[in-house]
Design an enzyme around this catalytic site. Structure first.
Site, PDB file in Angstrom:
ATOM      1  N   ASP A   1      41.555  48.262  35.983  1.00 34.26           N
ATOM      2  CA  ASP A   1      42.136  47.048  36.536  1.00 34.26           C
ATOM      3  C   ASP A   1      41.013  46.083  36.896  1.00 34.26           C
ATOM      4  OD1 ASP A   1      44.351  45.484  37.621  1.00 34.26           O
ATOM      5  OD2 ASP A   1      43.509  45.972  39.577  1.00 34.26           O
TER       6      ASP A   1
ATOM      7  N   ASP B   1      41.238  42.614  39.311  1.00 29.12           N
ATOM      8  CA  ASP B   1      41.218  42.171  40.701  1.00 29.12           C
ATOM      9  C   ASP B   1      41.308  43.363  41.644  1.00 29.12           C
ATOM     10  OD1 ASP B   1      40.990  39.305  41.067  1.00 29.12           O
ATOM     11  OD2 ASP B   1      42.839  39.137  39.908  1.00 29.12           O
TER      12      ASP B   1
END
Length: 337
Positions: free
Chosen positions: A22, A24
């Site tokens: 991922d 953020d």
């Protein structure tokens, strides 16, 4: 796959051949780097782990995401990025033939992905589109949401790139795509299909693209990254640099639980012991222990937590919860690694 934490006698970068990372809260926060992220990912690559960056953000082009990563000393090309826009377009093609019409409510990344999937983008609900593809863009306004509602009410298939309610920014948490999708749902009463995490669609497409035999999901959100790992049958590493805290992990239900826990991305480079059951209800990991007694989480001693006591607390809380007597949330303190 086990509903609890897993053990790895070797560093995760050796145990797994593909990391679905991922962005953020894991590689960066907003436009700021996260400490140890770049060096840890470089070291993981040096150990043979391939990296594919998987994001619920559908507003940006893969090339733009790759450029941002490269600017933060995490070398990446567009082929190393999988966006929710690409997953949304792939989901649309499961029901729509080439040339079908789609009203896109979102950023340039979603428009590009839909067009590259062989679908025709139209500008208005008056075009009677076959589907509405909705993704986040900071420029969306009431008129855009209204146009989506008109199309969905007229029978268009509503597909959301993701349903994240919040979006981390440098200033804090802002409304995410899920909040905007909820406005359309409130107007139409129609629940959309979703392509992004926690649906496993993106992870499946990512594994197909890179051919990983032993993929590992790496994320900071239990309700998207790690829930998607669970639903897709993939191992998941929860790093404590973003949205979900260690306390959240302790209180997580079965569908949200990670398989591994780490303070940050350095956890890719070390073995991971699993907690073991001991006498008197204690769960031990390293030199720390935790248990649940009469609905209260107990730690073996006071002082700094550290990752091993967090692992032990998760094992104790999950075992008790699965037996119908989990700890009361008020008894679970904030724990830092």
């Amino acid at each position: 796959m086990s509903a609890g934490l897993l053990a790895s006698d070797v560093p995760l970068a050796q145990a797994y051949d593909l990391a679905l990372v991922d962005l953020d809260g894991v590689a960066y926060t907003g436009h700021l780097p996260i400490e140890h992220a770049a060096s840890s990912l470089e070291a993981a690559r040096a150990r043979g782990m391939r990296l594919l960056f998987v994001t619920n953000n559908a507003s940006r082009e893969p090339e733009d995401v790759a450029a941002q990563l490269s600017g933060l000393d995490i070398p990446a090309g567009a082929e190393d990025v999988m966006t929710a826009a690409q997953a949304c377009a792939a989901l649309l093609r499961t029901r729509l033939a080439a040339g079908a019409t789609v009203l896109v409510i979102g950023g340039h990344g979603l428009v590009t992905a839909v067009e590259q999937a062989g679908l025709t983008v139209v500008p208005s609900a008056d075009d009677a589109p076959d589907a509405v593809a909705q993704g986040y863009s900071p420029d969306l306004g009431w008129k855009d949401l209204a146009e989506a509602a008109y199309a969905v009410a007229g029978g268009a298939w509503h597909v959301a790139s993701n349903r994240d309610l919040s979006l981390p920014t440098a200033r804090g948490f802002a409304p995410g795509n899920g909040a905007l999708v909820a406005a359309v749902v409130a107007a139409t009463g129609v629940e959309p299909d979703s392509a992004g995490k926690p649906e496993p669609t993106m992870y499946r497409l990512a594994v197909e693209r890179h051919g990983g035999e032993r993929p590992l999901v790496v994320g900071d959100r239990l309700d998207t990254d790690l829930a998607g790992a669970r639903s897709g049958g993939y191992a998941g590493l929860h790093v404590l640099t973003g949205v979900s805290s260690a306390r959240d992990a302790v209180l997580a239900g079965p569908g949200l639980r990670p398989h591994f826990l780490g303070a940050d991305l350095r956890s890719l480079l070390v073995p991971h012991p699993a907690p073991v059951a001991a006498a008197e209800g204690w769960w031990e990991c390293g030199d720390r222990a935790a248990r649940v007694v009469d609905g209260t989480l107990e730690l073996d001693r006071e002082g700094p937590a550290g990752i091993d006591v967090i692992r032990a607390a998760c094992a104790a809380a999950w075992d008790a919860a699965d037996g119908g007597a989990g700890p009361a949330a008020s008894t679970v303190p904030e724990l830092t690694a």
